[in-house]
Each structure stands twice: as structure tokens, then as C-alpha cells.
Design a protein around this motif. Sequence first.
Motif, short mmCIF file in Angstrom:
data_model
loop_
_atom_site.label_atom_id
_atom_site.label_comp_id
_atom_site.label_asym_id
_atom_site.label_seq_id
_atom_site.Cartn_x
_atom_site.Cartn_y
_atom_site.Cartn_z
N THR A 37 8.88 23.83 -13.64
CA THR A 37 9.55 24.30 -12.43
C THR A 37 8.84 25.55 -11.94
OG1 THR A 37 11.62 23.47 -13.32
CG2 THR A 37 11.75 24.93 -11.42
N THR A 38 8.46 25.53 -10.66
CA THR A 38 7.65 26.61 -10.12
C THR A 38 8.27 27.15 -8.84
OG1 THR A 38 5.67 25.52 -10.99
CG2 THR A 38 5.33 27.25 -9.35
N THR A 39 8.20 28.45 -8.66
CA THR A 39 8.59 29.06 -7.40
C THR A 39 7.63 30.21 -7.13
OG1 THR A 39 10.45 29.96 -6.12
CG2 THR A 39 10.23 30.71 -8.39
N ASP A 40 7.49 30.58 -5.86
CA ASP A 40 6.58 31.66 -5.50
C ASP A 40 7.12 32.39 -4.28
OD1 ASP A 40 5.77 29.91 -3.29
OD2 ASP A 40 4.54 28.88 -4.78
N PHE A 41 6.71 33.64 -4.14
CA PHE A 41 7.21 34.48 -3.07
C PHE A 41 6.07 35.35 -2.53
CE2 PHE A 41 10.72 33.46 -5.81
CZ PHE A 41 11.76 33.17 -4.94
N LYS A 42 5.89 35.31 -1.23
CA LYS A 42 4.94 36.22 -0.59
C LYS A 42 5.58 37.60 -0.51
CE LYS A 42 4.28 36.10 3.85
NZ LYS A 42 3.87 35.65 5.22
N LEU A 43 4.88 38.61 -1.03
CA LEU A 43 5.42 39.96 -1.09
C LEU A 43 4.80 40.84 -0.02
CD1 LEU A 43 5.09 40.49 -4.97
CD2 LEU A 43 7.05 39.54 -3.72
N THR A 44 5.54 41.85 0.39
CA THR A 44 4.95 42.86 1.27
C THR A 44 4.10 43.82 0.44
OG1 THR A 44 6.98 44.17 1.05
CG2 THR A 44 6.80 42.72 2.96
N ALA A 45 4.52 44.02 -0.81
CA ALA A 45 3.75 44.84 -1.75
C ALA A 45 4.20 44.48 -3.15
CB ALA A 45 3.96 46.33 -1.48
N ALA A 46 3.29 44.58 -4.10
CA ALA A 46 3.61 44.23 -5.49
C ALA A 46 4.28 45.42 -6.16
CB ALA A 46 2.35 43.82 -6.24
N THR A 47 5.53 45.68 -5.78
CA THR A 47 6.27 46.82 -6.30
C THR A 47 7.39 46.36 -7.23
OG1 THR A 47 7.81 46.82 -4.44
CG2 THR A 47 5.81 48.14 -4.22
N GLN A 48 7.83 47.27 -8.08
CA GLN A 48 8.89 46.95 -9.04
C GLN A 48 10.18 46.55 -8.33
OE1 GLN A 48 9.56 49.84 -12.18
NE2 GLN A 48 11.79 49.55 -12.03
N ALA A 49 10.55 47.28 -7.30
CA ALA A 49 11.82 47.02 -6.61
C ALA A 49 11.84 45.63 -5.99
CB ALA A 49 12.06 48.08 -5.55
N GLU A 50 10.75 45.24 -5.32
CA GLU A 50 10.71 43.94 -4.66
C GLU A 50 10.68 42.81 -5.68
OE1 GLU A 50 8.25 41.77 -1.00
OE2 GLU A 50 7.75 43.81 -1.64
N GLU A 51 9.93 42.97 -6.75
CA GLU A 51 9.85 41.93 -7.76
C GLU A 51 11.13 41.82 -8.59
OE1 GLU A 51 5.00 42.03 -8.43
OE2 GLU A 51 6.32 43.10 -9.82
N ALA A 52 11.79 42.92 -8.83
CA ALA A 52 13.03 42.89 -9.60
C ALA A 52 14.11 42.09 -8.87
CB ALA A 52 13.52 44.31 -9.88
N ALA A 53 14.19 42.25 -7.56
CA ALA A 53 15.19 41.51 -6.79
C ALA A 53 14.96 40.01 -6.90
CB ALA A 53 15.14 41.96 -5.33
N ILE A 54 13.69 39.60 -6.89
CA ILE A 54 13.37 38.18 -6.99
C ILE A 54 13.65 37.65 -8.39
CG2 ILE A 54 11.46 36.52 -6.91
CD1 ILE A 54 10.19 38.32 -4.74
N ILE A 55 13.18 38.38 -9.40
CA ILE A 55 13.37 37.94 -10.79
C ILE A 55 14.85 37.84 -11.13
CG2 ILE A 55 13.03 38.63 -13.19
CD1 ILE A 55 10.31 39.79 -12.32
N GLY A 56 15.62 38.80 -10.71
CA GLY A 56 17.05 38.76 -10.98
C GLY A 56 17.77 37.61 -10.31
N ARG A 57 17.19 37.10 -9.21
CA ARG A 57 17.82 36.01 -8.46
C ARG A 57 17.45 34.64 -9.00
NH1 ARG A 57 16.01 37.48 -3.95
NH2 ARG A 57 14.45 35.90 -3.46
N VAL A 58 16.23 34.45 -9.48
CA VAL A 58 15.78 33.10 -9.82
C VAL A 58 15.60 32.85 -11.32
CG1 VAL A 58 14.62 32.88 -7.60
CG2 VAL A 58 13.31 33.62 -9.59
N VAL A 59 15.57 33.90 -12.13
CA VAL A 59 15.38 33.74 -13.57
C VAL A 59 16.72 33.85 -14.27
CG1 VAL A 59 14.24 34.64 -15.63
CG2 VAL A 59 13.04 34.66 -13.43
N ALA A 60 17.02 32.90 -15.15
CA ALA A 60 18.29 32.89 -15.87
C ALA A 60 18.42 34.14 -16.73
CB ALA A 60 18.40 31.64 -16.73
N ALA A 61 19.65 34.60 -16.90
CA ALA A 61 19.89 35.84 -17.63
C ALA A 61 19.44 35.76 -19.09
CB ALA A 61 21.37 36.21 -17.56
N ASP A 62 19.49 34.56 -19.68
CA ASP A 62 19.11 34.42 -21.09
C ASP A 62 17.66 33.97 -21.27
OD1 ASP A 62 19.44 31.91 -20.03
OD2 ASP A 62 20.59 31.10 -21.72
N ALA A 63 16.88 33.99 -20.20
CA ALA A 63 15.48 33.58 -20.28
C ALA A 63 14.62 34.71 -20.84
CB ALA A 63 14.97 33.18 -18.90
N VAL A 64 13.39 34.37 -21.20
CA VAL A 64 12.41 35.35 -21.67
C VAL A 64 11.24 35.33 -20.69
CG1 VAL A 64 10.85 36.05 -23.51
CG2 VAL A 64 13.07 35.05 -24.07
#
Length: 323
Positions: free
Chosen positions: A194-221
Motif C-alpha cells: 500500500t502506497t501513498t505520496d504527498f507533494k510538500l511545500t517544504a520537507a519540514t517536520q511540521a508538514e510531515e508530522a501532520a501527514i504521518i499522523g493522518r495516514v499511519v496507524a498508531a501501532d505501526a513502526v
Amino acid sequence: MKTKAYCEWLEGVGRLTRKQRTAVLVQLNAAESREAIVSELESGHLRPCPHCQSGRLGRWGRQSGLQRFRCRDCGKCFNALTGTPLARLRHKERWFDYSQALIEGLTVRKAAERCGVAKTTSFRWRHRFLTEVAGLKATGLTGIVEADETYFPLSFKGSRQLPRPPHRRGHAAHQRGTGDGQVPVLVLRDRHGTTTDFKLTAATQAEEAAIIGRVVAADAVLCTDGGASLKGAARQAGIAHRALNLSAGIRVLAGVYHIQNVNAYDSRLKTWMRRFHGVATKYLDNYLGWRRGLERWGEQITPGVILQAAVGRCVPFQLLTQT
């Protein structure tokens, strides 16, 4: 056509020249293809009114080969394409051929040659067909999830108004990584494929954290290459994280934690994209969705699947999402 007129027409077929017979066959094949596409669009699907979502509908004749419906509540008419990216497009008889061209990843010009349309029409069709496909993203990645950033050159291809002087003879991105001339794309992929991707405005922690928290399961690694932004994003999102020290040659941890799958996907994506000789940044999401769909549908992909996805009625949508 009445029976008598049909019999008279049929008797005259033998007197047609070879060129005339060819023209008749072209018209008959086009009509058959158009009917097949209309059948595909209307097969077993009666959606509610796109204007008010009412289910109280009545048939209201046909237009452009499609069944029209009239809503008994709001009084507005619609057909199977109303409100979809394919609405008001012509030459329906060529849509199956164009869908096959998308499956084969043909360029705009080659797709235009195959379908017998202008290259401007081919370009318009490409992005109309891909509008809905670009939004088909996985919503839940589970287990071991690999994440990586990949970069594409910032491109204003096709734009008339540029925020910088034009590059008259082409231009290669001289600065690798996170330079102003690069567009970052965050790619996430789990071990189910299963694959997903997101075009970012910048590779920053804040922008990536919002995405990871939305699409990655809480018990994932989450496995990454140890970059600071992804490491901080995983911590901010509360996701367990395993970082590889690639500079020290450590590419696998505990025999299972690595990012080889996502790196392989990035490689296939960029190899596939080379045929287009650079894509405009404003259309990058469409190309990402195009490649993502080709990978996930695999051997199950058909022109019918592409057509259904283009109008937002993709039957095998579950193939893009793991629950």
C-alpha cells in the motif's frame, strides 16, 4: 431506420467503392465503441441527483448517447457524467483507446496519434482522466511503514507567467536535495504494498508530522533513513520510529527494518517519469496518482477500470486502501 429503407441501403452496400466501404466500417466501429463506453458508464449505477442528492429521479430522454434523468425535488437534469471531470468532453468512442494509452504510459503526442485527436485534446483528456485518480490514496498504512523523501525539479512548463526569467535552452537542477529548484514528495509504503505520496511545500517536520499522523496507524513502526525532519515528525505524531544510519553502511536493523521497498518504488517512479521529459509542478499530483494507480491495480487494470476511476466510480478502490 425503417425496414424498407434499411433493405434498400443494404442492397446498395455491394455498389460501394473500397474507400466508401472503409468509411462505413470506421463509422460502424465508432458507433459500437461509443455504445460500449456508454454501457460502461451507465452499467448498474444510478447515482442520486448531483445537485441536491435526492433519490427521487425520473428518466428524461437521452442526450449525446447518455440517459438523462430529472430530479423530482430540485427539477434539474443530469446524466452519468454530470459533475465529473469527463463532463462535456466529446469523441466518447475514443475513450477506451485513450484509457489504454494511459495504461501504457504513452506521451501526449503518441496518445494523440493512437486516438486520432489533436495533441491539445490529448493533453486536456490526460488531466481530465487523472483528476479523480490523483485523489485515490491509501488512508491507512499498517505494520512496518517505510518513509522517504524524493525530489522533482521545480517546473513551470506550459505557464505563460513565470516568477523568474525563462530558461531559453533548458535547465538542469544544479542543487540536489532541498534547494529552491526542487519539489519534495513524501512517499510512504507498507509491507502490503500500500502506497501513498504527498507533494510538500517544504520537507519540514511540521508538514510531515501532520501527514504521518493522518495516514499511519498508531501501532505501526515507521522506518526512515534517519533524516532529522522525518525523525522529528514521527516523534511529534507519536509513531514508533526506526532510523537507519546509511552513512555508516547500516541498511537493515534487526533483519526486518529497512527502506528498500520505498526506495525501489521511488526508483520505478522516476524511471517511468523520464519519458515525459519533465512535468509541470502544478500537474505533479496527477502524475503521482497515475503511477500509484498503475502499480496498485497491476494486472487487474483495464480501460474500463480507468474510465470508472476517471468519473469517481472506481470499483476496485479497496485495492488502494488497506484496513
